[in-house]
Design a protein around this motif. Sequence first.
Motif, PDB file in Angstrom:
ATOM      1  N   PRO A 195       0.839  -1.215   0.000  1.00 27.49           N
ATOM      2  CA  PRO A 195       0.000   0.000   0.000  1.00 27.49           C
ATOM      3  C   PRO A 195       0.861   1.248   0.000  1.00 27.49           C
ATOM      4  CG  PRO A 195      -0.875  -1.586   1.538  1.00 27.49           C
ATOM      5  CD  PRO A 195       0.416  -2.131   1.075  1.00 27.49           C
ATOM      6  N   GLY A 196       0.512   2.120  -0.871  1.00 28.17           N
ATOM      7  CA  GLY A 196       1.287   3.338  -1.021  1.00 28.17           C
ATOM      8  C   GLY A 196       2.213   3.299  -2.207  1.00 28.17           C
ATOM      9  N   TRP A 248       4.896   9.219  -0.973  1.00 31.46           N
ATOM     10  CA  TRP A 248       5.974   8.689  -1.831  1.00 31.46           C
ATOM     11  C   TRP A 248       6.089   9.407  -3.148  1.00 31.46           C
ATOM     12  CZ3 TRP A 248       1.638   5.993  -0.321  1.00 31.46           C
ATOM     13  CH2 TRP A 248       0.623   5.913  -1.279  1.00 31.46           C
ATOM     14  N   GLN A 249       5.136  10.284  -3.401  1.00 35.35           N
ATOM     15  CA  GLN A 249       5.213  11.022  -4.651  1.00 35.35           C
ATOM     16  C   GLN A 249       6.383  12.007  -4.564  1.00 35.35           C
ATOM     17  OE1 GLN A 249       1.294  12.648  -4.794  1.00 35.35           O
ATOM     18  NE2 GLN A 249       0.597  11.116  -6.307  1.00 35.35           N
ATOM     19  N   SER A 250       7.076  12.047  -5.653  1.00 34.83           N
ATOM     20  CA  SER A 250       8.220  12.968  -5.675  1.00 34.83           C
ATOM     21  C   SER A 250       7.722  14.395  -5.748  1.00 34.83           C
ATOM     22  CB  SER A 250       9.113  12.643  -6.890  1.00 34.83           C
ATOM     23  OG  SER A 250       8.369  12.880  -8.070  1.00 34.83           O
ATOM     24  N   SER A 251       8.550  15.241  -5.318  1.00 38.06           N
ATOM     25  CA  SER A 251       8.158  16.648  -5.287  1.00 38.06           C
ATOM     26  C   SER A 251       7.984  17.183  -6.689  1.00 38.06           C
ATOM     27  CB  SER A 251       9.219  17.458  -4.524  1.00 38.06           C
ATOM     28  OG  SER A 251      10.477  17.300  -5.181  1.00 38.06           O
ATOM     29  N   ASP A 252       8.727  16.572  -7.665  1.00 36.82           N
ATOM     30  CA  ASP A 252       8.620  17.085  -9.033  1.00 36.82           C
ATOM     31  C   ASP A 252       7.235  16.813  -9.591  1.00 36.82           C
ATOM     32  OD1 ASP A 252      12.020  16.100  -9.755  1.00 36.82           O
ATOM     33  OD2 ASP A 252      11.158  17.938  -8.836  1.00 36.82           O
ATOM     34  N   ASN A 274      -9.556   9.344   6.606  1.00 39.06           N
ATOM     35  CA  ASN A 274      -8.379   9.255   7.455  1.00 39.06           C
ATOM     36  C   ASN A 274      -7.404   8.257   6.853  1.00 39.06           C
ATOM     37  OD1 ASN A 274      -9.604   6.826   7.906  1.00 39.06           O
ATOM     38  ND2 ASN A 274     -10.413   7.421   9.914  1.00 39.06           N
ATOM     39  N   LYS A 275      -6.342   8.094   7.503  1.00 39.15           N
ATOM     40  CA  LYS A 275      -5.264   7.239   6.969  1.00 39.15           C
ATOM     41  C   LYS A 275      -5.670   5.778   6.945  1.00 39.15           C
ATOM     42  CE  LYS A 275      -1.063   6.911   5.453  1.00 39.15           C
ATOM     43  NZ  LYS A 275      -0.690   7.491   4.178  1.00 39.15           N
ATOM     44  N   GLU A 276      -6.432   5.368   7.918  1.00 38.80           N
ATOM     45  CA  GLU A 276      -6.825   3.959   7.962  1.00 38.80           C
ATOM     46  C   GLU A 276      -7.727   3.597   6.777  1.00 38.80           C
ATOM     47  OE1 GLU A 276      -6.814   3.560  12.815  1.00 38.80           O
ATOM     48  OE2 GLU A 276      -8.650   3.298  11.665  1.00 38.80           O
ATOM     49  N   ASN A 277      -8.692   4.488   6.484  1.00 39.13           N
ATOM     50  CA  ASN A 277      -9.564   4.219   5.333  1.00 39.13           C
ATOM     51  C   ASN A 277      -8.782   4.119   4.040  1.00 39.13           C
ATOM     52  OD1 ASN A 277     -11.766   4.179   6.975  1.00 39.13           O
ATOM     53  ND2 ASN A 277     -12.218   6.356   6.673  1.00 39.13           N
ATOM     54  N   GLU A 278      -7.834   4.975   3.929  1.00 43.44           N
ATOM     55  CA  GLU A 278      -7.026   4.950   2.715  1.00 43.44           C
ATOM     56  C   GLU A 278      -6.284   3.640   2.564  1.00 43.44           C
ATOM     57  OE1 GLU A 278      -3.214   7.250   2.162  1.00 43.44           O
ATOM     58  OE2 GLU A 278      -4.685   8.558   1.212  1.00 43.44           O
TER      59      GLU A 278
END
Lengths: 296, 99
Positions: A195-196, A248-252, A274-278
Amino acid sequence: MGLLACYYCCSFLSCRVVHSPVGGSKEPSGNMTSLPALTASAKMAAGVEKATKDRLLSVLGDVEVLSRELIEMLALSRNQKLLQPGEDVQILELLVQRDREFQQLMDVAQQQGKVHQEMQQLEKEVEKRDSDIQQLQKQLKEAEHILATAVYQAKEKLKSIDKARKGSVSSEEIIKYAHRISASNAVCAPLNWLPGDPRRPYPTDLEMRSGILGHMANMPTNGVNGHLPGDALTAGRLPDVLTPHYPWQSSDVSVGLLPPHHGNDFVLEPPGHNKENEDDVEAMSTDSSSSSSDSD
Amino acid sequence: MAVAQLKAEKESDDCSLLPLVHDIIKCMDKDSQDVHQELAKLKAKIQEAREQISNMPGIDCSPLDQQQQLATLREQVRTKNQLLQKYKSLCMFDVPKAS
């Protein structure tokens, strides 16, 4: 009309009612010399068309009348002696001739009875052949029906084959496309996916909107539905306020997608999110993708 | 065969009415009282012959017409046989046997 005159018409039965009894007016005996020839020709002419039964009954009637006339004539001759000499002999000759003819006709009738039996057998045979032909015809019709169905199905298959040949796609293109869609993890998540991980097994928003569903969503009624604004759809991306931002997405990337006033630490948190749902949603999508990949 | 021929001749002789007429004439010559009996025999014989003729099969037409009907029936049977043979000799499909 006397008995001998009746003989010209070859039927004593029809003339019997007008017969005068023996001893009445009679034809001269000289007229009887040509009777046999005349009766033979008349019999031939009548026998061609008459049925055997009619001829038999006619001849039998003649025999009956001739017998009666002969007996009456003999009886009168014994009592009164009025008859001309030789007349009874002529009647007797006629009687013998008619009797012989009657026997010949009886033989013909017996032969006709045998022929009748043969005809009955032939009729039975004809009926049997008719039933065989009808049964065979029924079977041929069933075969014709089966063959017609098979030919129709074969033609349909040939049509589909021709259609497939006209729109044929080479196997290399299919393999290339398979590589392309599998390289982007669009159909199957990587084995070490967590995840992520941005290498997701589902289409991106951009890909979804470039597809058929996205084009359908571009219809004028879409704005009314209230899902997404039209300008955001045409832009191929979510509005900034709805664009999720992951760590984790890059700033660019985030800088390229987000407006300048959003910082790198911008996190969208819709109401109830919230984070758990995600994490649950991502886990569910991973499971579904893995299951779909398994099915493949 | 000979028995059948003899039987046919006997039947043919039975059809003749002359013996009865001859018996009647003989009785008349002898002034016998049996003449009435012989006359009754002749009358009964004629009546029997009429009934026999009425019950005989296949004599409702002339021999010529009957022969034509017989020929027609034979032709029908021959034609139908040919048709059946034609159907049976049609090209049959060789159905492969399931092994």
